[in-house]
Design a protein around this motif. Structure first.
Motif, mmCIF file in Angstrom:
data_model
loop_
_atom_site.group_PDB
_atom_site.id
_atom_site.type_symbol
_atom_site.label_atom_id
_atom_site.label_comp_id
_atom_site.label_asym_id
_atom_site.label_seq_id
_atom_site.Cartn_x
_atom_site.Cartn_y
_atom_site.Cartn_z
ATOM 1 N N PRO A 345 0.833 -1.211 0.000
ATOM 2 C CA PRO A 345 0.000 0.000 0.000
ATOM 3 C C PRO A 345 0.861 1.250 0.000
ATOM 4 C CG PRO A 345 0.112 -0.930 2.195
ATOM 5 C CD PRO A 345 0.839 -1.892 1.301
ATOM 6 N N GLY A 346 0.237 2.385 -0.278
ATOM 7 C CA GLY A 346 0.943 3.652 -0.240
ATOM 8 C C GLY A 346 1.390 3.998 1.168
ATOM 9 N N ASP A 347 2.482 4.723 1.249
ATOM 10 C CA ASP A 347 2.993 5.167 2.547
ATOM 11 C C ASP A 347 2.123 6.300 3.091
ATOM 12 O OD1 ASP A 347 5.106 3.390 2.441
ATOM 13 O OD2 ASP A 347 6.391 4.802 1.371
ATOM 14 N N GLY A 348 2.155 6.468 4.374
ATOM 15 C CA GLY A 348 1.437 7.586 4.977
ATOM 16 C C GLY A 348 1.153 7.351 6.438
ATOM 17 N N LYS A 349 0.939 8.446 7.155
ATOM 18 C CA LYS A 349 0.668 8.389 8.582
ATOM 19 C C LYS A 349 -0.728 8.908 8.862
ATOM 20 C CE LYS A 349 5.559 9.331 9.519
ATOM 21 N NZ LYS A 349 6.523 10.266 10.165
ATOM 22 N N HIS A 350 -1.140 8.821 10.133
ATOM 23 C CA HIS A 350 -2.404 9.410 10.559
ATOM 24 C C HIS A 350 -2.381 10.928 10.331
ATOM 25 C CE1 HIS A 350 -4.101 5.865 12.504
ATOM 26 N NE2 HIS A 350 -2.895 5.608 12.987
ATOM 27 N N ALA A 351 -3.566 11.491 10.271
ATOM 28 C CA ALA A 351 -3.664 12.945 10.158
ATOM 29 C C ALA A 351 -2.945 13.602 11.338
ATOM 30 C CB ALA A 351 -5.129 13.364 10.146
ATOM 31 N N PRO A 352 -2.166 14.621 11.086
ATOM 32 C CA PRO A 352 -1.426 15.284 12.171
ATOM 33 C C PRO A 352 -2.392 15.936 13.159
ATOM 34 C CG PRO A 352 -1.285 16.550 10.145
ATOM 35 C CD PRO A 352 -1.927 15.256 9.780
ATOM 36 N N ALA A 353 -2.291 15.565 14.428
ATOM 37 C CA ALA A 353 -3.251 16.047 15.430
ATOM 38 C C ALA A 353 -3.247 17.569 15.529
ATOM 39 C CB ALA A 353 -2.926 15.427 16.796
ATOM 40 N N GLU A 354 -2.065 18.175 15.382
ATOM 41 C CA GLU A 354 -1.984 19.623 15.567
ATOM 42 C C GLU A 354 -2.622 20.388 14.402
ATOM 43 O OE1 GLU A 354 1.776 18.386 13.412
ATOM 44 O OE2 GLU A 354 0.417 17.589 14.966
ATOM 45 N N ARG A 355 -2.869 19.714 13.282
ATOM 46 C CA ARG A 355 -3.473 20.388 12.134
ATOM 47 C C ARG A 355 -4.813 19.765 11.752
ATOM 48 N NH1 ARG A 355 0.718 22.921 9.368
ATOM 49 N NH2 ARG A 355 -0.927 24.134 8.343
ATOM 50 N N GLY A 407 -2.288 -1.003 4.435
ATOM 51 C CA GLY A 407 -3.313 -1.781 3.771
ATOM 52 C C GLY A 407 -4.139 -0.947 2.806
ATOM 53 N N TRP A 408 -5.057 -1.623 2.162
ATOM 54 C CA TRP A 408 -5.939 -1.019 1.172
ATOM 55 C C TRP A 408 -7.366 -1.023 1.688
ATOM 56 C CZ3 TRP A 408 -4.019 0.903 -3.436
ATOM 57 C CH2 TRP A 408 -2.712 0.525 -3.783
ATOM 58 N N THR A 409 -8.100 0.049 1.461
ATOM 59 C CA THR A 409 -9.527 0.103 1.755
ATOM 60 C C THR A 409 -10.260 -0.130 0.441
ATOM 61 O OG1 THR A 409 -9.186 1.663 3.557
ATOM 62 C CG2 THR A 409 -11.412 1.505 2.652
ATOM 63 N N VAL A 410 -10.994 -1.233 0.362
ATOM 64 C CA VAL A 410 -11.614 -1.662 -0.884
ATOM 65 C C VAL A 410 -13.102 -1.381 -0.838
ATOM 66 C CG1 VAL A 410 -12.087 -3.637 -2.395
ATOM 67 C CG2 VAL A 410 -9.875 -3.450 -1.225
ATOM 68 N N ALA A 411 -13.637 -0.841 -1.932
ATOM 69 C CA ALA A 411 -15.070 -0.581 -2.043
ATOM 70 C C ALA A 411 -15.539 -0.967 -3.434
ATOM 71 C CB ALA A 411 -15.379 0.888 -1.782
ATOM 72 N N ASP A 412 -16.793 -1.385 -3.536
ATOM 73 C CA ASP A 412 -17.406 -1.659 -4.833
ATOM 74 C C ASP A 412 -18.191 -0.460 -5.344
ATOM 75 O OD1 ASP A 412 -16.585 -4.360 -5.334
ATOM 76 O OD2 ASP A 412 -17.920 -4.987 -3.717
ATOM 77 N N GLU A 413 -18.708 0.346 -4.450
ATOM 78 C CA GLU A 413 -19.464 1.538 -4.820
ATOM 79 C C GLU A 413 -18.908 2.743 -4.069
ATOM 80 O OE1 GLU A 413 -21.486 1.613 -7.212
ATOM 81 O OE2 GLU A 413 -21.813 -0.544 -7.514
ATOM 82 N N PRO A 414 -18.923 3.909 -4.664
ATOM 83 C CA PRO A 414 -19.508 4.226 -5.969
ATOM 84 C C PRO A 414 -18.705 3.709 -7.152
ATOM 85 C CG PRO A 414 -18.346 6.128 -5.108
ATOM 86 C CD PRO A 414 -18.315 5.102 -4.021
#
Length: 476
Positions: A345-355, A407-414
């Motif tokens: 999956p793509g790299d990345g962290k949680h949303a920064p709490a201070e922003r 990981g990946w978040t998978v959806a069929d819709e939309p």
């Protein structure tokens, strides 16, 4: 839908170590993303796997591998006496009779459009569409061939479109409707859908969405000479003609692309080993009569020759003349690996709490005022809890994504899409959107500092339009 019979590689004379080496090589290529692979030997599936988030039951856009299914439809129509290969193409379109005056266009036969030997020296799609945007067959026939039909090869989308149009005209059915009782149902092929043009005619040269399993079944039908489970579906003569070189290239070989210089049949490419149907960005149906094998692959790459090179390097030496005893451990290791295939999956962290408050419901517009790769994409909204709202051609597409957990978040819709990514720093969100019924990824970067976004296709979809179309067509 019944499953294809399965076996261990060793029982069918295939060294699992060679298959593992092939998987290693695919995954090691920096510009190649494998999505699925199926290998059949002696009619048995000896290896199959899908790199998550791709899955066995999802149809895939096959691009020009669609051509081999169009060829099969033409084969049925020839067998039923609806088409004759030596009929002039114009004879199937009498309404254009007065318009088509060039003698070479009038001499063009069905076999010529079936084998990319229309007499044109290069691709004519843009010119044909400029001649007649609403009727591509007429536009194509209005372009005088450069040489006599049957004397020169040129890979040419309107040639296949014309073949498909002939099939649809003489049968009174769309390609998928015609193929359903003749090919799809007998072979156990489930969902299949084809992109149609504004006239409602299925394209033929591209646009078919079908599973990797369907690719493998088509290859097995041709490997078996048109016979399926003891019943003849396609004439043996059609299979033989479709899979031999009807026309050869005059141009000198293109460096590094030797498998595209071996000749062309009826919508099948000849190869250094066997023959194949293939589609843009790495969709393959490779038939190896000498090895009694079929290889089906879906992927995303611009270097399709590299996929074949790796197959020749690693898989061909893995085929033996008989069963390979004492290989249970190697077979088990391969089966375990195939069950765990996944794309990182793509790299990345949680949303920064201070922003977080600044990111909450923040709206972003295209950098520079227009998204060059996807002009219909006009706005993106972000919920730091893990939701992205994409505004594309007026549609609001709400997509979830993991918030730094991987990981990946998978959806069929939309849309059938898998999303991954997160914050690379307090000012930047980077999200990878994998459109699961196509080879394509859209990479989105949102900048909090100036409230703009960029969106870049990793490989550009060849069927342009809004994001809602980046999927298999659905029945209305």
């Amino acid at each position: 839908m019944s499953s294809l019979p399965t076996s261990t590689p060793a029982a069918q004379g295939v060294d699992a170590v060679g298959i593992q080496a092939f998987l290693d090589a695919l995954e090691a290529e920096p510009d190649l993303e494998p999505h699925s692979v199926m290998l059949l030997r002696h009619g048995q599936v000896v290896a199959s796997g899908w790199w998550a988030p791709y899955a066995p039951d999802r149809p895939q856009l096959l691009y020009s591998l669609s051509k081999s299914f169009t060829s099969t439809a033409a084969g049925f129509a020839v067998a039923e006496g609806l088409i004759r290969l030596d009929d002039p193409v114009i004879s199937y379109f009498p309404e254009f009779e007065a318009d088509i005056t060039d003698p070479r266009s009038r001499a063009m036969l069905v076999r010529h459009v079936a084998s990319m030997a229309s007499g044109h020296a290069e691709e004519t799609f843009d010119r044909a569409r400029a001649e007649d945007r609403d009727e591509l067959v007429r536009g194509f026939l209005l372009i005088p061939p450069d040489r006599d039909p049957g004397t020169v090869f040129a890979y040419n989308q309107p040639a296949t479109y014309t073949l498909a149009a002939i099939v649809q005209r003489v049968t009174g059915q769309k390609l998928t409707e015609y193929l359903r009782p003749r090919l799809f149902d007998p072979l156990g092929i489930g969902e299949a859908a084809w992109i149609a043009d504004r006239k409602g005619r299925e394209l033929g040269f591209s646009g078919l969405h079908a599973t990797t399993d369907a690719i493998a079944r088509l290859g097995l039908l041709y490997l078996r000479g048109g016979v399926w489970e003891g019943e003849r579906l396609l004439p043996e003569s059609w299979v033989a003609e479709a899979t031999r070189a009807q026309i050869t290239q005059e141009a000198p070989p293109v460096a590094g692309w030797s498998d595209w210089q071996q000749g062309y049949g009826f919508q099948f490419w000849m190869a250094r080993h066997g023959y194949r149907g293939d589609g843009a960005y790495g969709q393959f149906c490779v038939v190896l009569p000498e090895q009694d094998a079929v290889l089906a692959i879906t992927s995303e790459t611009v270097d399709m020759q590299r996929v074949l090179d790796l197959a020749w390097e690693h898989l061909l030496p893995a085929f033996a003349d008989g069963p390979l005893p004492g290989r249970e451990a190697a077979d088990a290791a391969l089966a375990d690996r195939l069950a765990r295939l996944a794309l990182p999956p793509g790299d990345g962290k949680h949303a920064p709490a201070e922003r977080a408050e600044e990111w909450n419901a923040a709206a972003f517009t295209p950098e520079g005022g227009l998204c060059a790769d996807q002009p219909t994409l006009t706005e993106i909204e972000v919920d730091p809890g893990g939701r992205l709202t994409v505004v594309d051609d007026g549609d609001r597409l709400e997509l979830g994504f993991g918030t730094g957990e991987g990981g990946w978040t998978v959806a069929d819709e939309p849309l059938p899409v898998a999303v991954s990514g997160g914050w690379t720093d307090a000012e930047t969100l980077v999200v990878d959107l994998a459109f699961l019924e196509t080879p394509h990824h859209l990479l989105v970067t949102c900048s909090l500092q100036d409230r703009t976004f960029t969106a870049r296709w990793r490989t550009q979809p060849l069927h342009a339009g809004p994001l809602r179309r980046v999927r298999a067509p659905r029945s209305v």
